[in-house]
Design an enzyme around this catalytic site. Structure first.
Site, PDB file in Angstrom:
ATOM      1  N   PRO A   1       0.479  -0.884   0.136  1.00 48.83           N
ATOM      2  CA  PRO A   1       0.080  -0.213  -0.600  1.00 48.83           C
ATOM      3  C   PRO A   1       0.809   0.773  -0.212  1.00 48.83           C
ATOM      4  CG  PRO A   1      -0.102  -1.176   1.943  1.00 48.83           C
ATOM      5  CD  PRO A   1       0.654  -2.004   1.462  1.00 48.83           C
ATOM      6  N   GLU A   2       1.677   1.334  -0.185  1.00 46.75           N
ATOM      7  CA  GLU A   2       3.376   2.411  -0.070  1.00 46.75           C
ATOM      8  C   GLU A   2       3.796   2.476  -1.179  1.00 46.75           C
ATOM      9  OE1 GLU A   2       3.952   3.695   4.400  1.00 46.75           O
ATOM     10  OE2 GLU A   2       4.209   1.415   4.668  1.00 46.75           O
ATOM     11  N   MET A   3       4.718   1.841  -1.039  1.00 51.63           N
ATOM     12  CA  MET A   3       6.063   2.483  -1.963  1.00 51.63           C
ATOM     13  C   MET A   3       5.991   1.324  -2.979  1.00 51.63           C
ATOM     14  SD  MET A   3       9.210   4.576  -1.352  1.00 51.63           S
ATOM     15  CE  MET A   3      10.045   4.696  -2.456  1.00 51.63           C
TER      16      MET A   3
END
Length: 342
Positions: free
Chosen positions: A143-145
């Site tokens: 869900p981030e990078m």
């Protein structure tokens, strides 16, 4: 004679003021509050990594990596996206937004990166011991990078300019691995320290705080805030949450702390610039956050006067940030992985 009397009175008042300030700084020290040292050599002892010492070349390289969105799968998200150095070291929203505009599934708020070197542990649940290991998490998190270790190392090794900078920083035989890259990002983050008027006061400048801020510091100590918010970071340790009552927005997100229910205590440095507050970002007002924290952690209902007084003290923790110029990044090469938005 009148002139002499006035001089005597002014001298007594001045001496009394100095003694009171000295007494207050001593009370703050006894309560566990510590200043950022005004000596560069003493500061370096606090922030340096003995396994990978801070150097100008490593910090310059780490800064570029921090700002480079090509470390992410999409080629769009950098460390600075959620920890914006031009804002407050965070993103200013309730919950972090990452790859494909995904809101953090646990509805967790992005903590500030400024002064994060003073955290005893990293992440809200304290699962990582330092900034170097912390840097590995968001890069790989879906869900981030949303990147892989291979993507990151391939990306950096594909650009001759980056390879040269790593060699200049670490030596000609350096292996540019994922871990070496994240270690270098963490090293840059260690330098993001922001001394404030509070530190000037604690380091001997009695006039660094105004009267309202000094009164607020007294209130901060008297009501018990220093039981959790202490040390150089004025926070950063691990502590039990919901000690005397339940946080009123506990139902937003599923975060409950580590396996013992312990939660990382937020740093209060630059707290006036890092709204919204709490782990899920559900409180927008600093005044409200102060009252809610006192209610659930100290079992205390603060008066409006007390909360306002503490808020005035917290303003003295607004730190001096160095000028952060956005670095010019190396050009991609024919072998640099293409952005992937899927």
């Amino acid at each position: 004679r009148i002139y002499t009397m006035i001089k005597s009175i002014l001298f007594i008042l001045s001496a009394t003021s100095v003694l009171m300030a000295s007494s207050l700084s001593q009370d703050a020290t006894k309560a566990g509050l510590m200043p950022i040292p005004n000596s560069q050599s003493e500061l370096l002892k606090l922030i340096d990594n003995p396994k990978n010492h801070i150097t100008d070349k490593k910090v310059s390289l780490g800064k570029k990596l921090y700002f480079d969105p090509r470390l992410s799968k999409s080629g769009f998200i950098s460390c600075n996206s959620c920890h914006n150095l031009g804002e407050g070291g965070d993103d200013g929203i309730e919950a972090a937004v990452g790859h494909k505009w995904t809101v953090n599934p646990h509805h967790l708020n992005s903590p500030t990166v400024y002064n994060s070197v003073f955290n005893a542990r990293q992440f809200w649940d304290g699962r990582d011991p330092d900034l170097e290991t912390q840097a590995q998490g968001p890069i790989q998190a879906g869900p981030e990078m949303a990147a892989t270790k291979e993507h990151v190392s391939t990306t950096i090794n594909s650009m001759p300019s980056y390879v040269t900078e790593f060699q200049n920083a670490y030596g000609q035989d350096v292996k540019i691995t994922f871990e070496k890259i994240t270690d270098t990002i963490g090293l840059f983050e260690r330098t993001l320290v922001t001394p404030s008027p509070f530190d000037d006061f604690m380091n001997g400048d009695e006039n660094a705080l105004n009267t309202a801020q000094k009164d607020g510091l007294k209130t901060f100590i008297e009501v018990g805030c220093t039981s959790c918010h202490n040390g150089v970071g004025i926070g950063g340790g691990m502590n039990a949450f919901n000690v005397t009552a339940t946080y009123k927005h506990m139902n937003v997100g599923d975060f409950k702390g580590d396996k013992y229910g312990m939660v990382k205590v937020s740093l209060l440095r630059n707290i006036t610039q890092t709204a919204p507050y709490f782990h899920n970002g559900m409180i927008k007002s600093l005044n409200e956050a102060i009252k809610e924290m006192a209610r659930i952690q100290l079992g205390t209902k603060l008066t409006n006067k007390q909360a306002k007084s503490i808020e005035e003290f917290l303003k003295s923790l607004e730190g001096r940030k160095g000028v952060i110029a956005v670095p010019m990044l190396p050009a991609s090469s024919a072998t640099t992985p293409a952005p992937n938005l899927n």
